[in-house]
Motif scaffolding. Structure first.
Motif, PDB file in Angstrom:
ATOM      1  N   TYR A   1     -29.449  71.152  25.156  1.00 43.90           N
ATOM      2  CA  TYR A   1     -28.045  70.388  25.223  1.00 43.90           C
ATOM      3  C   TYR A   1     -27.776  69.149  26.172  1.00 43.90           C
ATOM      4  O   TYR A   1     -26.880  68.622  25.873  1.00 43.90           O
ATOM      5  CB  TYR A   1     -27.153  71.645  26.025  1.00 43.90           C
TER       6      TYR A   1
ATOM      7  N   ARG B   1     -22.392  71.732  21.698  1.00 44.12           N
ATOM      8  CA  ARG B   1     -21.998  72.257  20.443  1.00 44.12           C
ATOM      9  C   ARG B   1     -23.068  72.596  19.544  1.00 44.12           C
ATOM     10  O   ARG B   1     -23.445  73.482  19.112  1.00 44.12           O
ATOM     11  CB  ARG B   1     -20.790  71.744  19.866  1.00 44.12           C
ATOM     12  N   ASP B   2     -24.030  71.183  19.380  1.00 39.30           N
ATOM     13  CA  ASP B   2     -24.991  71.162  18.392  1.00 39.30           C
ATOM     14  C   ASP B   2     -26.130  72.387  19.025  1.00 39.30           C
ATOM     15  O   ASP B   2     -26.633  72.715  18.025  1.00 39.30           O
ATOM     16  CB  ASP B   2     -25.468  69.948  18.388  1.00 39.30           C
TER      17      ASP B   2
ATOM     18  N   VAL C   1     -12.053  73.441  24.231  1.00 38.27           N
ATOM     19  CA  VAL C   1     -13.228  73.587  24.888  1.00 38.27           C
ATOM     20  C   VAL C   1     -13.310  75.053  25.624  1.00 38.27           C
ATOM     21  O   VAL C   1     -14.154  76.002  25.240  1.00 38.27           O
ATOM     22  CB  VAL C   1     -13.691  72.660  25.669  1.00 38.27           C
TER      23      VAL C   1
ATOM     24  N   THR D   1     -22.249  77.278  25.724  1.00 33.71           N
ATOM     25  CA  THR D   1     -21.029  77.287  25.893  1.00 33.71           C
ATOM     26  C   THR D   1     -20.301  77.509  27.071  1.00 33.71           C
ATOM     27  O   THR D   1     -19.406  77.209  27.486  1.00 33.71           O
ATOM     28  CB  THR D   1     -20.483  78.353  24.740  1.00 33.71           C
TER      29      THR D   1
ATOM     30  N   ILE E   1     -14.979  73.765  19.630  1.00 37.16           N
ATOM     31  CA  ILE E   1     -15.693  72.919  20.656  1.00 37.16           C
ATOM     32  C   ILE E   1     -15.796  71.599  20.304  1.00 37.16           C
ATOM     33  O   ILE E   1     -16.487  71.492  19.389  1.00 37.16           O
ATOM     34  CB  ILE E   1     -16.731  73.553  21.320  1.00 37.16           C
TER      35      ILE E   1
ATOM     36  N   LEU F   1     -17.485  78.365  17.142  1.00 33.01           N
ATOM     37  CA  LEU F   1     -17.999  77.042  17.854  1.00 33.01           C
ATOM     38  C   LEU F   1     -17.414  75.736  17.510  1.00 33.01           C
ATOM     39  O   LEU F   1     -17.553  74.739  18.042  1.00 33.01           O
ATOM     40  CB  LEU F   1     -19.622  77.209  17.534  1.00 33.01           C
TER      41      LEU F   1
ATOM     42  N   ARG G   1     -17.556  68.075  20.011  1.00 38.73           N
ATOM     43  CA  ARG G   1     -18.780  67.612  19.963  1.00 38.73           C
ATOM     44  C   ARG G   1     -19.169  67.155  21.453  1.00 38.73           C
ATOM     45  O   ARG G   1     -20.365  67.137  22.013  1.00 38.73           O
ATOM     46  CB  ARG G   1     -19.166  66.637  18.874  1.00 38.73           C
TER      47      ARG G   1
ATOM     48  N   THR H   1     -17.710  66.842  25.366  1.00 38.95           N
ATOM     49  CA  THR H   1     -16.845  67.384  26.171  1.00 38.95           C
ATOM     50  C   THR H   1     -16.346  66.441  27.099  1.00 38.95           C
ATOM     51  O   THR H   1     -17.188  65.566  27.615  1.00 38.95           O
ATOM     52  CB  THR H   1     -17.293  68.599  26.952  1.00 38.95           C
TER      53      THR H   1
END
Length: 527
Positions: A348, A354-355, A289, A402, A515, A512, A517, A519
């Motif tokens: 987010y 990430r998405d 990450v 991010t 990272i 990306l 999906r 965290t």
């Protein structure tokens, strides 16, 4: 007055269901007293944001006044280089000595640099003054973001990100407009003196509303690491900016510079492995990450500086507008960013970091492709602004998730380091990016000016400074064919830069994928 104590609570237990690390508060309720602190943070951020946007539209005027078109990328790269190499130091010191002393130091140094910039009498002196500004900005930006991470949980940051991002929105309109107005109707020097009242107010608010209690303990400063890091990247920037201009790429000076840069950076790697308190801990690149977030920040820095450096030059020199119009075109980029960043905060929380960033990556790619394909010698200015807006909107969805992801997986004791490293990556991307883009533009111009058509041969000024003939919204050449050829050459140079932005956008979107999906809090030995 709010007092923050560095009594770190276990991750996920600090605030019940909110699941984020916060600092304790002595004497007052955190929720009721954070407003004035946030206001001072936003004002401090505005100090850097305004300077980042106000200079771009003034570059043509500065070049006309001081000369040195081939050197103008140094105005950005030296600022970003000194900012980049000092950010890791500030991040480390923030976790050791607290946020406030470093924020105050950064603002004061930034203001000193602003005064020096306003008094500069040549391009080299202006470049040196910008280096001083960069040293100050290296503290202001990461400390602002770190303090937000301290004061607010992940859920609350979704809202606060919008507030802080709105500073860039205001600066996106005020900065380019002021830069264009000062350049066209007064003096470009005034753009640096605007920082003084803003900085003084930020200092007063910070001193009045923010006090922290930081446990004192001995520290060892990693001076060898800082010196090697600075030397290595300074040589990289020097080689990229001057290669093909001051000397040939295949010449001995180029080879020596890049070899010395490689040696310094390799030595830095080994120095950090042995350092007791490394300026840039290597573990920040060993977790997915963190590594992914830093690579994304690297490309965000390159994309931002590439467009903000060359879009005003393109609008003025190729399309023949004035500095005010160029400022509004650039404002579209920095206006789209905070608008999408505010929306990213809510998004987010629903679909993940990430998405959300992947959606932004798609917009960044779209904006970069539009910039590379639509911007020609007769493109309407609204179309230019539209492409810049799409790219800016993508960057807001690309970078904000991010950054919050990076901050959310560590506690207070490491938040300064990871935030500083992320800011270092962005500044490094900007510094190297402007050097690479400058090398591309200078090489294109040098080649075209070395082989002009017959009607223009012998009428061009020496070197790439011939571009000054078309900067400022009107041709300054006695022969229209000369101005036309210079304009076409500048269009080719900026087009090559915009194509390079597409490549950077692809690399950033690919980063990306590093990272996860979902965290999770990171664990460290000794925790």
């Amino acid at each position: 007055m709010i007092r923050l104590a560095n009594e770190l609570l276990p991750f996920g237990e600090a605030d019940g269901k909110r699941g984020a690390t916060v600092t304790t508060v002595q004497g007052v309720g955190l929720r009721s007293e954070r407003g004035p602190v946030l206001a001072s943070i936003m004002l401090s951020t505005g100090l850097v944001a305004l300077d980042s946007t106000i200079l771009a539209t003034a570059v043509p005027s500065i070049v006309r006044d001081l000369g040195g078109f081939s050197q103008f990328p140094w105005l950005f790269s030296v600022y970003l280089l000194t900012q980049a190499v000092t950010v890791p130091l500030y991040g480390k010191f923030a976790d050791s000595f607290g946020r406030k002393p470093l924020m105050v130091f950064g603002i004061v140094v930034f203001l000193i640099g602003s005064v020096l910039c306003g008094a500069a009498w040549s391009m080299p002196t202006l470049i040196l003054a910008r280096a001083v500004q960069g040293i100050g900005a290296g503290a202001v930006q990461p400390m602002s973001i770190t303090m937000v991470g301290d004061l607010y949980t992940v859920e609350e940051r979704a809202r606060v990100q919008g507030y802080v991002a709105s500073v860039w929105g205001v600066a996106s309109v005020v900065g380019p407009t002021l830069g264009g107005l000062f350049s066209q109707y007064s003096s470009w020097r005034l753009i640096f003196f605007v920082n003084l009242p803003l900085g003084a107010l930020a200092l007063w608010m910070l001193a009045r509303h923010f006090t922290e209690n930081v446990p004192r303990r001995p520290h060892r400063v990693d001076y060898p690491g800082a010196a090697l890091l600075t030397a290595g990247f300074t040589l990289v920037i020097l080689g990229l900016l001057e290669g093909g201009v001051a000397w040939r790429w295949q010449s001995a000076p180029s080879v020596v510079i890049f070899v010395l840069a490689a040696v310094a950076l390799i030595a830095f790697f080994f120095a950090e492995r042995r350092a007791t308190e490394p300026v840039l801990p290597l573990w920040v690149f060993g977790r997915r990450v963190l590594a992914g977030g830093n690579l994304v920040a690297l490309t965000v820095g390159a994309l931002t500086i590439g467009l903000s450096s060359y879009l005003p030059t393109y609008v003025e020199g190729v399309l023949g507008t004035d500095a005010v119009v160029a400022g509004f075109a650039l404002a579209a980029l920095t206006l789209g960013w905070p608008l999408s960043a505010s929306f990213a905060g809510r998004l987010y929380l629903r679909i993940g970091f990430r998405d959300t960033a992947l959606i932004g990556g798609g917009l960044v790619l779209t904006g970069a492709v539009l910039t590379a394909t639509l911007l020609g010698t007769h493109t309407p200015v609204p179309a230019v602004a539209g492409a810049a807006f799409v790219l800016g909107a993508g960057l807001g969805l690309f970078s904000s998730p991010t950054l919050v992801a990076v901050q959310s997986v560590v506690g207070w004791a490491r938040r300064g380091v990871v935030t500083g490293t992320n800011m270092f990556s962005r500044s490094l991307g900007s510094a190297v990016g402007v050097a690479v883009f400058g090398a591309i533009a200078n090489a294109t111009l040098a080649d075209r000016f070395a082989h002009p058509p017959a009607p223009v041969a012998g009428r061009l000024p020496d070197g790439v400074d011939a571009t000054s003939l078309v900067l400022g919204g009107h041709a300054q050449a006695e022969v229209p064919a000369v101005a036309g050829y210079v304009r076409d050459s500048l269009a080719a140079a900026t087009h090559h830069v915009f194509v390079s932005l597409v490549v950077v956008a692809v690399l950033g979107t690919a980063a990306l994928l590093l990272i996860p999906r979902r965290t999770q809090p990171l664990s460290f030995d000794g925790d």
